[in-house]
Design an enzyme around this catalytic site. Structure first.
Site, PDB file in Angstrom:
ATOM      1  N   LYS A  65      -6.123  10.224  -6.120  1.00 49.48           N
ATOM      2  CA  LYS A  65      -6.686   9.285  -7.176  1.00 49.48           C
ATOM      3  C   LYS A  65      -7.942   7.907  -6.740  1.00 49.48           C
ATOM      4  O   LYS A  65      -8.769   7.264  -7.564  1.00 49.48           O
ATOM      5  CB  LYS A  65      -5.777   8.189  -7.961  1.00 49.48           C
ATOM      6  CG  LYS A  65      -4.465   9.259  -8.582  1.00 49.48           C
ATOM      7  CD  LYS A  65      -3.437   7.596  -8.670  1.00 49.48           C
ATOM      8  CE  LYS A  65      -2.683   9.020  -9.618  1.00 49.48           C
ATOM      9  NZ  LYS A  65      -1.364   7.850 -10.544  1.00 49.48           N
ATOM     10  N   ASP A  99      -2.418   4.468 -15.760  1.00 52.92           N
ATOM     11  CA  ASP A  99      -1.370   4.434 -15.446  1.00 52.92           C
ATOM     12  C   ASP A  99      -0.670   3.191 -15.609  1.00 52.92           C
ATOM     13  O   ASP A  99       0.265   3.028 -16.243  1.00 52.92           O
ATOM     14  CB  ASP A  99      -1.134   4.279 -13.811  1.00 52.92           C
ATOM     15  CG  ASP A  99      -0.797   6.305 -12.983  1.00 52.92           C
ATOM     16  OD1 ASP A  99      -0.661   6.883 -14.159  1.00 52.92           O
ATOM     17  OD2 ASP A  99      -1.625   6.547 -12.187  1.00 52.92           O
TER      18      ASP A  99
HETATM   19  P1  NAP Z   1       1.165   5.359  -3.536  1.00 53.66           P
HETATM   20  O1  NAP Z   1      -0.392   5.026  -3.316  1.00 53.66           O
HETATM   21  O2  NAP Z   1       1.189   6.627  -2.093  1.00 53.66           O
HETATM   22  O3  NAP Z   1       2.358   4.771  -3.060  1.00 53.66           O
HETATM   23  C1  NAP Z   1       3.134   4.645  -2.430  1.00 53.66           C
HETATM   24  C2  NAP Z   1       3.573   3.106  -2.044  1.00 53.66           C
HETATM   25  O4  NAP Z   1       5.510   3.039  -1.888  1.00 53.66           O
HETATM   26  C3  NAP Z   1       2.889   2.404  -1.013  1.00 53.66           C
HETATM   27  O5  NAP Z   1       3.231   1.291  -1.490  1.00 53.66           O
HETATM   28  C4  NAP Z   1       4.570   2.947  -0.361  1.00 53.66           C
HETATM   29  O6  NAP Z   1       4.472   1.305   0.526  1.00 53.66           O
HETATM   30  C5  NAP Z   1       5.896   2.631  -0.773  1.00 53.66           C
HETATM   31  N1  NAP Z   1       6.606   3.332   0.228  1.00 53.66           N
HETATM   32  C6  NAP Z   1       6.345   4.876   0.816  1.00 53.66           C
HETATM   33  N2  NAP Z   1       7.501   5.190   1.352  1.00 53.66           N
HETATM   34  C7  NAP Z   1       8.155   4.058   1.127  1.00 53.66           C
HETATM   35  C8  NAP Z   1       9.133   3.456   2.421  1.00 53.66           C
HETATM   36  N3  NAP Z   1      10.211   4.078   2.001  1.00 53.66           N
HETATM   37  N4  NAP Z   1      10.150   2.257   1.757  1.00 53.66           N
HETATM   38  C9  NAP Z   1       9.429   1.852   1.628  1.00 53.66           C
HETATM   39  N5  NAP Z   1       8.150   1.787   0.067  1.00 53.66           N
HETATM   40  C10 NAP Z   1       7.885   2.980   0.648  1.00 53.66           C
HETATM   41  O7  NAP Z   1       1.848   6.802  -4.947  1.00 53.66           O
HETATM   42  P2  NAP Z   1       1.860   6.254  -6.401  1.00 53.66           P
HETATM   43  O8  NAP Z   1       0.836   7.108  -6.574  1.00 53.66           O
HETATM   44  O9  NAP Z   1       1.861   5.292  -6.573  1.00 53.66           O
HETATM   45  O10 NAP Z   1       3.351   6.808  -6.481  1.00 53.66           O
HETATM   46  C11 NAP Z   1       4.435   6.055  -5.751  1.00 53.66           C
HETATM   47  C12 NAP Z   1       5.563   6.655  -6.861  1.00 53.66           C
HETATM   48  O11 NAP Z   1       4.932   6.557  -8.463  1.00 53.66           O
HETATM   49  C13 NAP Z   1       6.082   8.394  -6.838  1.00 53.66           C
HETATM   50  O12 NAP Z   1       6.929   7.980  -6.815  1.00 53.66           O
HETATM   51  C14 NAP Z   1       4.926   8.402  -8.509  1.00 53.66           C
HETATM   52  O13 NAP Z   1       6.020  10.361  -8.598  1.00 53.66           O
HETATM   53  C15 NAP Z   1       5.690   7.669  -9.353  1.00 53.66           C
HETATM   54  N6  NAP Z   1       4.862   7.420 -10.281  1.00 53.66           N
HETATM   55  C16 NAP Z   1       5.470   7.074 -11.445  1.00 53.66           C
HETATM   56  C17 NAP Z   1       4.367   7.768 -12.592  1.00 53.66           C
HETATM   57  C18 NAP Z   1       4.687   7.872 -14.341  1.00 53.66           C
HETATM   58  O14 NAP Z   1       4.521   7.983 -14.522  1.00 53.66           O
HETATM   59  N7  NAP Z   1       5.834   7.656 -14.140  1.00 53.66           N
HETATM   60  C19 NAP Z   1       3.070   7.446 -11.904  1.00 53.66           C
HETATM   61  C20 NAP Z   1       2.397   6.956 -11.209  1.00 53.66           C
HETATM   62  C21 NAP Z   1       2.788   7.393  -9.870  1.00 53.66           C
HETATM   63  P3  NAP Z   1       3.340   1.426   2.341  1.00 53.66           P
HETATM   64  O15 NAP Z   1       2.305   1.296   1.372  1.00 53.66           O
HETATM   65  O16 NAP Z   1       3.746   0.258   2.965  1.00 53.66           O
HETATM   66  O17 NAP Z   1       2.991   3.150   2.649  1.00 53.66           O
END
Ligand code: NAP
Length: 267
Positions: A65, A99
């Site tokens: 992204k 999103d």
């Molecule tokens: P990303 O950019 O990789 O961000 C991941 C986030 O999760 C960061 O804030 C990270 O914290 C945190 N994190 C990861 N592991 C963690 C842990 N063990 N403890 C605490 N915090 C943790 O991912 P993203 O694109 O934002 O997506 C995040 C989630 O949303 C995914 O599961 C994805 O499938 C879901 N999602 C859903 C939709 C939907 O349409 N429903 C759309 C987009 C995404 P740090 O910054 O500290 O690493």
């Protein structure tokens, strides 16, 4: 036939082909939607290749992204947030981010208002950024809590909110109206709970953007009578917003939701 695709890595478990093909069929479009595994190092070739081959558009997912900005011209939220989840090839290569609007529409669909509400967003990654920006635009008072506190502080500055570490959740959960999990915690059955469920009450609304399973957070919220929303409708609305960008058509929300929920039952 117009070809569309979602690209990312990993991509095997994406529900977008099922959802978007159901929408295209219902709309009577001569179009199909595929998923391709594309690593960051091949992103430029993949986008330029899809453009050269006359694709209608692309959705982008982890980890592409933010990197997409090197190839596409970002518009609106995508430009402000520096993250693209939808690429449109009409008269150029344009990058959008649906999103945030997807999350807002999912909340509205559940009867949850955000204007003037105290919203605690846990996470500061791509999805959290788009949601925080959208909800702040709608007049929510946004607090961002993240494991890496510097990312929470940066995002909070961008949306005129407050940033904190996860160690302050005990204080901020009870003070919030709406709590949003925008981390990837809860995707796996083995994940530890994001927060202590005893902090939740029936006065809270809890939105977990994870859609592949009912997370511990939503179970805890449901148990105390809080209003709960899972990630399926955000997925549906971000996808329907992409279809609107690509075709100008209003996508069939119920058809898309049914397709996603049926696919999830099989997993
Ligand atoms: P990303 O950019 O990789 O961000 C991941 C986030 O999760 C960061 O804030 C990270 O914290 C945190 N994190 C990861 N592991 C963690 C842990 N063990 N403890 C605490 N915090 C943790 O991912 P993203 O694109 O934002 O997506 C995040 C989630 O949303 C995914 O599961 C994805 O499938 C879901 N999602 C859903 C939709 C939907 O349409 N429903 C759309 C987009 C995404 P740090 O910054 O500290 O690493």
């Amino acid at each position: 036939m117009k070809v569309y695709a979602v690209i990312g890595d990993p991509i095997e478990h994406s529900l977008s082909p099922t959802m978007q093909n159901a929408a295209f069929e219902s709309l009577g479009l001569d179009a199909c939607f595929h998923a391709f595994r594309v690593s960051t190092s091949k992103l430029k070739e993949a986008i330029l290749g899809a453009h050269a081959m006359g694709f209608g558009g692309l959705n982008l997912t982890i980890p592409l992204k933010e990197k997409a900005l090197q190839v596409v011209k970002p518009i609106g939220v995508a430009m402000v947030m520096g993250a693209v989840n939808t690429v449109d090839f009409q008269n150029g290569i344009w990058g959008y981010n649906t999103d945030g609007i997807g999350a807002l529409m999912a909340l509205e669909n559940a009867g949850i208002k955000v204007s003037g509400q105290r919203v605690l967003i846990i996470g500061a990654g791509g999805a959290a950024k788009a949601i925080a920006y959208q909800l702040a635009q709608e007049g929510a008072m946004v607090v961002i809590a993240n494991r890496k506190i510097d990312r929470a502080l940066d995002l909070a500055q961008l949306v005129n909110g407050r940033g904190l570490g996860l160690d302050e959740l005990d204080k901020f959960v009870p003070e919030s109206d709406l709590i949003i999990n925008a981390t990837s915690v809860g995707m796996s059955e083995d994940d530890l709970p994001l927060l202590d469920g005893r902090l939740l009450s029936g006065d809270h609304a809890v939105f977990d953007i994870i859609y592949n399973r009912e997370t511990q957070l939503l179970k805890d919220a449901g148990r105390v009578g809080a209003k709960t929303v899972d990630g399926v409708m955000m997925l549906v609305y971000q996808g329907s917003s992409a279809i609107k960008i690509w075709t100008g058509l209003d996508a069939p929300i119920e058809v898309m939701e049914r397709a996603v929920r049926e696919e999830l039952k099989k997993k």
